[in-house]
Design an enzyme around this catalytic site. Structure first.
Site, PDB file in Angstrom:
ATOM      1  N   ASP A  12       0.691  -1.100  -0.039  1.00 23.72           N
ATOM      2  CA  ASP A  12       0.116   0.048  -0.093  1.00 23.72           C
ATOM      3  C   ASP A  12       0.803   1.295  -0.077  1.00 23.72           C
ATOM      4  O   ASP A  12       0.311   2.516   0.391  1.00 23.72           O
ATOM      5  CB  ASP A  12      -0.956   0.240   1.363  1.00 23.72           C
ATOM      6  CG  ASP A  12      -2.306  -0.884   1.061  1.00 23.72           C
ATOM      7  OD1 ASP A  12      -2.749  -1.157  -0.156  1.00 23.72           O
ATOM      8  OD2 ASP A  12      -2.711  -1.170   2.104  1.00 23.72           O
ATOM      9  N   GLU A  87       7.182  -6.193  -8.165  1.00 20.42           N
ATOM     10  CA  GLU A  87       7.014  -7.431  -7.287  1.00 20.42           C
ATOM     11  C   GLU A  87       8.496  -8.021  -7.347  1.00 20.42           C
ATOM     12  O   GLU A  87       8.551  -9.336  -7.493  1.00 20.42           O
ATOM     13  CB  GLU A  87       6.089  -8.362  -7.905  1.00 20.42           C
ATOM     14  CG  GLU A  87       4.789  -7.635  -7.992  1.00 20.42           C
ATOM     15  CD  GLU A  87       4.003  -7.169  -6.900  1.00 20.42           C
ATOM     16  OE1 GLU A  87       4.721  -7.472  -5.653  1.00 20.42           O
ATOM     17  OE2 GLU A  87       3.056  -6.450  -6.622  1.00 20.42           O
ATOM     18  N   GLN A  89      10.502  -8.582  -5.113  1.00 22.33           N
ATOM     19  CA  GLN A  89      10.697  -9.426  -4.009  1.00 22.33           C
ATOM     20  C   GLN A  89      10.558 -11.013  -4.064  1.00 22.33           C
ATOM     21  O   GLN A  89      11.306 -11.478  -3.438  1.00 22.33           O
ATOM     22  CB  GLN A  89       9.953  -8.831  -2.601  1.00 22.33           C
ATOM     23  CG  GLN A  89       8.525  -9.359  -2.773  1.00 22.33           C
ATOM     24  CD  GLN A  89       7.587  -8.301  -3.548  1.00 22.33           C
ATOM     25  OE1 GLN A  89       8.100  -7.343  -4.195  1.00 22.33           O
ATOM     26  NE2 GLN A  89       6.265  -8.562  -3.265  1.00 22.33           N
TER      27      GLN A  89
END
Length: 230
Positions: A12, A87, A89
């Site tokens: 977020d 993304e 990670q």
């Protein structure tokens, strides 16, 4: 000089929005880039923001080789001035090494976006490798908020609305619905440590042992006699 840049924050915090903004800024200046992602909430081959923005992307699976893919693209007459990876990670450390080779050998800027730690407060291997190799590391400035209003610094996983601290590192869930079967919620460190999610906090009054230990003492009040009395 081309660089490998890593932008990170909690869920977020607007990382996908920033990725899309960087793509927009460069494409409107006539530059061409390639966008990669993995496990995006909008589905395979999509990069999406919670603001509703979405664009097509190349799905970078476990066996995907960034350097080989871009070399093949360029050899076939394609063009790429920069690379965006969302993304990040979820990537394996060796895939991060491939992104570093893209910068060093192919002369492209690589902008990687991701969250640093998992629901157990442990670094994702991909994020750890980015922190080891990146030329530039930036914490995203949009602060996600815990249900208590404090800055959210930790990602929590919920199952059936209850926070869990065990399980596989990667499980795709919905941060917009933490009460679902598998969901995610951002918390401040205090409430992550106490496993106190918004659902749990709304279930009833907080018990004394989860109140701040440094709460101010009740001030002493001196009673006075009514005016005019003796």
């Amino acid at each position: 000089m081309p660089e490998l840049a890593f932008f990170y924050g909690t869920m977020d915090c607007g990382k996908s929005t920033l990725a899309l903004q960087i793509e927009h800024n460069r494409s409107t200046r006539g530059l061409r880039g390639m966008i990669f992602t993995r496990n995006d909430r909008a589905g395979e081959g999509r990069l999406s923001s919670r603001l509703g923005l979405v664009t097509e992307a190349v799905e970078a699976g476990e066996e995907f080789n960034f350097h080989a893919h871009l070399v093949k693209h360029l050899t076939a007459g394609g063009r790429s001035d920069y690379v965006i990876v969302d993304e990040a990670q979820f990537l394996a450390p060796e895939q991060i090494d491939q992104l570093a080779r893209v910068v060093d050998d192919l002369g492209m800027d690589v902008f990687a976006f991701g969250i640093a730690t998992d629901f157990r407060t442990r670094l994702f291997p991909g994020s750890q490798r980015l922190m080891e190799l990146a030329d530039r590391i930036e914490v995203l400035q949009v602060e996600a908020l815990c249900w208590c209003g404090a800055r959210a610094t930790h990602n929590a996983r919920t199952v059936g609305g209850k926070m869990v601290v065990e399980g596989a590192q990667v499980v795709v869930g919905d941060v917009g619905d933490p009460t679902g079967e598998v969901g995610y919620e951002v918390l401040c460190r205090r409430h992550h440590r106490r496993r106190l999610t918004a659902t749990a906090a709304g279930a009833g009054a907080l018990s004394p042992d989860v109140l701040p230990i440094d709460a101010p003492a009740t001030p002493h009040v001196t009673e006075t006699a009514p005016f005019g009395s003796r």
